[in-house]
Design a protein around this motif. Structure first.
Motif, short mmCIF file in Angstrom:
data_model
loop_
_atom_site.label_atom_id
_atom_site.label_comp_id
_atom_site.label_asym_id
_atom_site.label_seq_id
_atom_site.Cartn_x
_atom_site.Cartn_y
_atom_site.Cartn_z
N ALA A 287 1.09 8.33 -7.76
CA ALA A 287 1.43 8.48 -9.18
C ALA A 287 2.85 8.99 -9.37
O ALA A 287 3.21 10.06 -8.89
N ALA A 288 3.64 8.21 -10.10
CA ALA A 288 4.98 8.67 -10.48
C ALA A 288 4.89 9.61 -11.67
O ALA A 288 5.70 10.52 -11.83
N LYS A 289 3.89 9.38 -12.54
CA LYS A 289 3.73 10.22 -13.73
C LYS A 289 2.25 10.28 -14.08
O LYS A 289 1.58 9.25 -14.20
N THR A 290 1.74 11.49 -14.24
CA THR A 290 0.38 11.65 -14.76
C THR A 290 0.46 12.60 -15.95
O THR A 290 1.29 13.51 -15.98
N ASP B 259 6.36 9.14 -22.16
CA ASP B 259 6.80 8.49 -20.93
C ASP B 259 7.37 7.12 -21.29
O ASP B 259 6.97 6.51 -22.29
N SER B 260 8.32 6.66 -20.47
CA SER B 260 8.82 5.29 -20.63
C SER B 260 9.27 4.77 -19.28
O SER B 260 9.64 5.56 -18.39
N GLY C 74 0.80 -1.22 0.00
CA GLY C 74 0.00 0.00 0.00
C GLY C 74 0.84 1.27 0.00
O GLY C 74 0.29 2.38 0.01
N GLN C 75 2.15 1.12 -0.03
CA GLN C 75 3.03 2.29 0.00
C GLN C 75 3.71 2.47 -1.36
O GLN C 75 4.14 1.50 -1.98
N ALA C 76 3.81 3.72 -1.78
CA ALA C 76 4.51 4.04 -3.02
C ALA C 76 6.02 4.03 -2.77
O ALA C 76 6.50 4.67 -1.83
N GLN C 77 6.73 3.25 -3.56
CA GLN C 77 8.20 3.19 -3.46
C GLN C 77 8.75 4.32 -4.32
O GLN C 77 9.04 4.13 -5.50
N LYS C 78 8.88 5.50 -3.74
CA LYS C 78 9.12 6.70 -4.54
C LYS C 78 10.55 6.79 -5.06
O LYS C 78 11.51 6.76 -4.29
N THR C 79 10.65 6.87 -6.38
CA THR C 79 11.92 7.09 -7.06
C THR C 79 11.62 7.68 -8.42
O THR C 79 10.57 7.39 -9.01
N ASP C 80 12.52 8.51 -8.90
CA ASP C 80 12.34 9.07 -10.24
C ASP C 80 12.95 8.19 -11.32
O ASP C 80 12.92 8.53 -12.50
N ALA C 81 13.54 7.07 -10.92
CA ALA C 81 14.23 6.22 -11.88
C ALA C 81 13.28 5.73 -12.97
O ALA C 81 12.11 5.42 -12.69
#
Ligand SMILES: [Fe+2]
Length: 472
Positions: free
Chosen positions: A430-433, A465-466, A392-399
């Protein structure tokens, strides 16, 4: 008698000209006559098969294929050739089969007896003429409950890896021109993904149909060697037959093995299962007496599980869990596990977020329990790529690439046709919207060790996006 007549007609067509079965052939003019009052707005004569405008921005094909116009010396030719244009064959959809060796082709025709599919390796074709070794499969025929049309369904089997095939379908009443498709290399599948096409919104319908025709042509030209097309549901707005014609009567649906998710708008009628295949259909989550259940298929080591999760009936949520459990137990050897469902647990559209929030906890628990890798969604008409979600947690990274991740990736694809967009209201997951107010076409490429996602603006073909997942 019928077969002799057919052969004569086909021979005549063969004499007229050889066209091969290249993907970028123009779609033939095929329409279903509009004689009912409930077909909705719009003139069916403006639909997908009509003359299409040239576009200045058609992308170059990634690879030009040689066109075989003479029979190979060591292959004996039959007397069966495909004509240059479709007759009495409509809305051909090359549906996904149970695995990479199969495809379930469906089409409409007026034949009441069995129709036939001819299929052969492109390398063994003599232009439009099939070799004597061509596979022939008879169709089962059921009523389309639409005018005098019948639904033909036939399963092609024995497909080999990394091979281009040509096929035609039809009956004594008429035959299609050649269609073609290419199977994946061993351990690989290259997929075109379309979000909600949803033609027939009642807002700029003519322009939307023209735009979709142009997008299909560009997409087919850009990805001629791809193996599969996945649509994330809501093919039409009102599930009228003329809207299906506009959406699916094209080479994106006939020249790639195509899997279609059941969307809430598809549930407005009962045509979805007449056009699209449901291999390994489950008794779990049957809906509305329409014979639409969850289904699964696998392709070169990737297991796809389609959940008919499109209507807010919470009491059948547990059906999806049982379905996933049974499907994985039956396919323990697949390296990748993919869930396809119309609604996203991580919507970025405000009006869908209450519902998204409501069932998120359930989905996260089920998907983690069964070690799902990727969940693909539609419905939002906006793009969202989640962070890897674990517990339930976002593993936040910009990679843009992750290796051996613990979590699950959720991708929601935006509109493929541009018929409708929703504004975005991004969440912490959301990492990207993206809401570009332009149509999107995306690709997903699986190898044994990698998942690659690429999202394109279908007007400019700019990469928006990729993202990549590596399994070592
Ligand atoms: Fe939807």
């Amino acid at each position: 008698m019928r077969k002799k007549g057919m052969i004569l007609i086909l021979l005549a067509a063969f004499v007229i000209g050889l066209t091969g079965c290249r993907k970028n052939d123009q779609q033939d003019d095929v329409f279903i006559a509009d004689d009912t009052a409930d077909l909705g707005e719009g003139d069916i004569g403006d639909s997908a098969g009509s003359d299409q405008e040239e576009t200045a921005e058609t992308p170059p094909a990634e690879e030009e294929e040689a066109q075989a116009e003479t029979p190979p010396a060591n292959v004996e030719m039959s007397e069966v050739s495909a004509p240059d244009a479709d007759t009495d064959v409509y809305e051909i959809v090359l549906g996904v089969g149970s695995d990479e060796t199969q495809a379930i082709v469906k089409w409409y025709g007026t034949n009441t007896d069995a129709g036939t599919v001819y299929v052969a390796k492109a390398a063994e074709m003599g232009g439009n003429t099939f070799p004597t070794t061509a596979q022939t499969v008879n169709s089962t025929v059921t009523s389309a409950d639409y005018q005098s049309y019948m639904v033909n369904a036939a399963t092609i089997t024995g497909l080999e890896a990394d091979t281009e095939y040509c096929y035609m379908v039809g009956s004594g009443n008429g035959w299609s021109s050649l269609r073609s498709f290419r199977t994946g290399k061993p351990g690989q599948v290259d997929i075109i993904v379309t979000g909600d096409i949803q033609l027939g919104t009642g807002d700029n319908d003519g322009e939307n149909v023209a735009a979709w025709n142009r997008i299909v042509q560009d997409t087919v030209a850009k990805f001629p060697d791809y193996n599969m097309h996945l649509n994330m549901g809501d093919v039409t707005t009102m599930a009228f037959e003329d809207h299906y014609v506009n959406s699916i009567n094209n080479r994106l649906f006939s020249d790639y093995v195509t899997g279609v998710v059941y969307g809430n708008h598809d549930a407005a009628g009962d045509l979805w299962n007449k056009h699209f295949s449901q291999p390994n259909q489950s008794d779990f989550a049957q809906r509305d007496g329409k014979a639409n259940g969850n289904f699964w298929f696998k392709y070169n080591g990737v297991l796809f599980m389609e959940l008919n999760y499109a209507i807010e009936d919470l009491d059948i949520l547990v059906d999806h869990k049982y379905f996933i459990e049974q499907t994985i137990a039956a396919n323990p050897d697949c390296k990748w596990r993919v869930v396809l469902m119309h609604y996203s647990p991580f919507s970025s559209v405000a009006k869908y977020q209450d519902y998204s929030n409501q069932n998120r906890e359930y989905w996260l628990q089920v998907f983690e329990e069964y070690d799902i890798d990727v969940v693909l969604n539609g419905h939002d008409h906006a793009y969202t790529r989640s962070y890897m979600i674990q517990g339930g947690q976002a593993q936040k990274t910009d990679a843009a690439s992750v290796t051996n991740p613990e979590g699950i990736l959720y991708v929601t694809f935006s509109s493929a046709s541009g018929s409708q967009y929703h504004d975005i209201n991004p969440t912490e997951y959301a990492a990207k919207t993206l809401q570009t107010y332009t149509p999107h076409i995306s690709t997903v490429n699986f190898t044994e060790n990698s998942f690659q996602l690429t999202v394109y603006d279908a007007n400019s073909w700019e990469v928006l996006d990729s993202f990549e997942i590596i399994k070592e």
